[in-house]
Motif scaffolding. Sequence first.
Motif, PDB file in Angstrom:
ATOM      1  N   ALA A  75       0.821  -1.219   0.000  1.00  0.00           N
ATOM      2  CA  ALA A  75       0.000   0.000   0.000  1.00  0.00           C
ATOM      3  C   ALA A  75       0.853   1.266   0.000  1.00  0.00           C
ATOM      4  CB  ALA A  75      -0.920   0.016   1.217  1.00  0.00           C
ATOM      5  N   ARG A  76       2.179   1.120   0.135  1.00  0.00           N
ATOM      6  CA  ARG A  76       3.094   2.266   0.222  1.00  0.00           C
ATOM      7  C   ARG A  76       2.686   3.186   1.389  1.00  0.00           C
ATOM      8  NH1 ARG A  76       6.202   3.410  -4.552  1.00  0.00           N
ATOM      9  NH2 ARG A  76       6.168   5.631  -4.046  1.00  0.00           N
ATOM     10  N   VAL A  77       2.418   2.556   2.514  1.00  0.00           N
ATOM     11  CA  VAL A  77       1.993   3.288   3.703  1.00  0.00           C
ATOM     12  C   VAL A  77       3.011   3.075   4.816  1.00  0.00           C
ATOM     13  CG1 VAL A  77       0.267   3.403   5.553  1.00  0.00           C
ATOM     14  CG2 VAL A  77      -0.461   3.244   3.163  1.00  0.00           C
ATOM     15  N   VAL A  78       3.380   4.176   5.500  1.00  0.00           N
ATOM     16  CA  VAL A  78       4.312   4.123   6.622  1.00  0.00           C
ATOM     17  C   VAL A  78       3.593   4.639   7.865  1.00  0.00           C
ATOM     18  CG1 VAL A  78       6.507   4.959   7.552  1.00  0.00           C
ATOM     19  CG2 VAL A  78       6.290   4.469   5.098  1.00  0.00           C
TER      20      VAL A  78
ATOM     21  N   LYS B 117       9.451  10.401  -3.022  1.00  0.00           N
ATOM     22  CA  LYS B 117      10.885  10.121  -2.974  1.00  0.00           C
ATOM     23  C   LYS B 117      11.317   9.698  -1.572  1.00  0.00           C
ATOM     24  CE  LYS B 117      12.994  10.417  -6.936  1.00  0.00           C
ATOM     25  NZ  LYS B 117      11.883   9.825  -7.660  1.00  0.00           N
ATOM     26  N   GLU B 118      10.727  10.298  -0.535  1.00  0.00           N
ATOM     27  CA  GLU B 118      11.048   9.899   0.835  1.00  0.00           C
ATOM     28  C   GLU B 118      10.642   8.452   1.065  1.00  0.00           C
ATOM     29  OE1 GLU B 118      10.379  14.403   2.609  1.00  0.00           O
ATOM     30  OE2 GLU B 118       8.989  12.813   3.141  1.00  0.00           O
ATOM     31  N   TYR B 119       9.464   8.076   0.547  1.00  0.00           N
ATOM     32  CA  TYR B 119       9.023   6.693   0.708  1.00  0.00           C
ATOM     33  C   TYR B 119       9.964   5.743  -0.030  1.00  0.00           C
ATOM     34  CZ  TYR B 119       6.729   2.305   0.065  1.00  0.00           C
ATOM     35  OH  TYR B 119       6.495   0.948   0.030  1.00  0.00           O
TER      36      TYR B 119
ATOM     37  N   VAL C 194      17.125   5.236  -6.343  1.00  0.00           N
ATOM     38  CA  VAL C 194      15.954   6.034  -5.951  1.00  0.00           C
ATOM     39  C   VAL C 194      15.657   7.135  -6.963  1.00  0.00           C
ATOM     40  CG1 VAL C 194      14.970   7.516  -4.155  1.00  0.00           C
ATOM     41  CG2 VAL C 194      16.323   5.516  -3.512  1.00  0.00           C
ATOM     42  N   TRP C 195      16.707   7.780  -7.476  1.00  0.00           N
ATOM     43  CA  TRP C 195      16.493   8.890  -8.415  1.00  0.00           C
ATOM     44  C   TRP C 195      16.654   8.469  -9.878  1.00  0.00           C
ATOM     45  CZ3 TRP C 195      17.606   9.902  -3.421  1.00  0.00           C
ATOM     46  CH2 TRP C 195      16.913  10.956  -2.818  1.00  0.00           C
ATOM     47  N   GLY C 196      17.337   7.360 -10.117  1.00  0.00           N
ATOM     48  CA  GLY C 196      17.474   6.875 -11.477  1.00  0.00           C
ATOM     49  C   GLY C 196      18.839   7.144 -12.068  1.00  0.00           C
ATOM     50  N   TYR C 197      19.140   6.418 -13.132  1.00  0.00           N
ATOM     51  CA  TYR C 197      20.451   6.518 -13.768  1.00  0.00           C
ATOM     52  C   TYR C 197      20.690   7.878 -14.422  1.00  0.00           C
ATOM     53  CZ  TYR C 197      20.870   1.474 -13.162  1.00  0.00           C
ATOM     54  OH  TYR C 197      20.952   0.225 -12.619  1.00  0.00           O
ATOM     55  N   ASP C 198      19.600   8.562 -14.778  1.00  0.00           N
ATOM     56  CA  ASP C 198      19.751   9.842 -15.474  1.00  0.00           C
ATOM     57  C   ASP C 198      19.740  11.032 -14.527  1.00  0.00           C
ATOM     58  OD1 ASP C 198      17.155   9.469 -14.742  1.00  0.00           O
ATOM     59  OD2 ASP C 198      16.275  10.119 -16.648  1.00  0.00           O
TER      60      ASP C 198
ATOM     61  N   ASP D  17      21.211  14.012   0.950  1.00  0.00           N
ATOM     62  CA  ASP D  17      21.306  14.418   2.350  1.00  0.00           C
ATOM     63  C   ASP D  17      20.051  15.153   2.816  1.00  0.00           C
ATOM     64  OD1 ASP D  17      23.823  13.318   2.485  1.00  0.00           O
ATOM     65  OD2 ASP D  17      24.850  15.187   2.014  1.00  0.00           O
ATOM     66  N   THR D  18      19.503  15.995   1.949  1.00  0.00           N
ATOM     67  CA  THR D  18      18.285  16.733   2.290  1.00  0.00           C
ATOM     68  C   THR D  18      17.124  15.774   2.497  1.00  0.00           C
ATOM     69  OG1 THR D  18      18.984  18.688   1.057  1.00  0.00           O
ATOM     70  CG2 THR D  18      16.634  18.461   1.497  1.00  0.00           C
ATOM     71  N   HIS D  19      16.989  14.790   1.641  1.00  0.00           N
ATOM     72  CA  HIS D  19      15.894  13.826   1.773  1.00  0.00           C
ATOM     73  C   HIS D  19      16.077  12.941   3.000  1.00  0.00           C
ATOM     74  CE1 HIS D  19      14.690  15.049  -2.265  1.00  0.00           C
ATOM     75  NE2 HIS D  19      13.581  14.368  -2.079  1.00  0.00           N
TER      76      HIS D  19
END
Length: 235
Positions: free
Chosen positions: A147-150, A162-164, A187-191, A200-202
Amino acid sequence: MPIYRILVADDEEKIRTLIRKYAEFEGHQITEAQNGMEAVRLCRKDSAAFDLIIMDVMMPELDGFSAAAEIKKLCAVPVLMLSARGEEYDKIHGFELGADDYVVKPFSPKELMLRVNAIMNRVRPKEAAQKPRDTASFGGLAVDFDARVVMVDGQRADLSPKEYELLSYLIKNRGLALTREMLLTHVWGYDFYGDDRTLDTHIKLLRKRLGPYSKYIVTLRGVGYRFDGPEERRP
């Protein structure tokens, strides 16, 4: 009611907003694409990212028919086509490409969601509903990956996508030293062309969301991060 991850590809923002409103009301998770090229790129990045795609036919850069054909090469995700044209030829062409349903604009959002549920009931085997949910629990920190729930001490944590994804990747690799490059790539991808400050911010924001359980995210100086939460085993 099952929760589905739905990709909505339509160049009209008002259509995407309308579908998002009704889908999220039913608990589904929505990702938006403004054209066919973006829809293909999202599926190429992660072929298992979506349970269903709602695809408009008439879009710039890459039309819905062509985008659906490319996506079908990547994965077997069901596709519901949207079009302002209701000609028989268009419907036949869509079904020949593997579309699971075809809805003509203007449409009823309620009917659209009923069609989504009907498609998923057809394509998902009954035994899938009997599979145990993919979850993890670390004291008062609980994650439902399906469910992508925290949850933090019984309260739902308001994480950005992105935090999840960052937390999910850390937990899935619990106990492993993850370099900054690995985290940025997965998390952010190859590109991704940003720098370490983005990560660090995340991490800082994620720790704030986790409250007392932020201690589980350990900083490895000169390397990256590691998740060290003691997982509770369920019988």
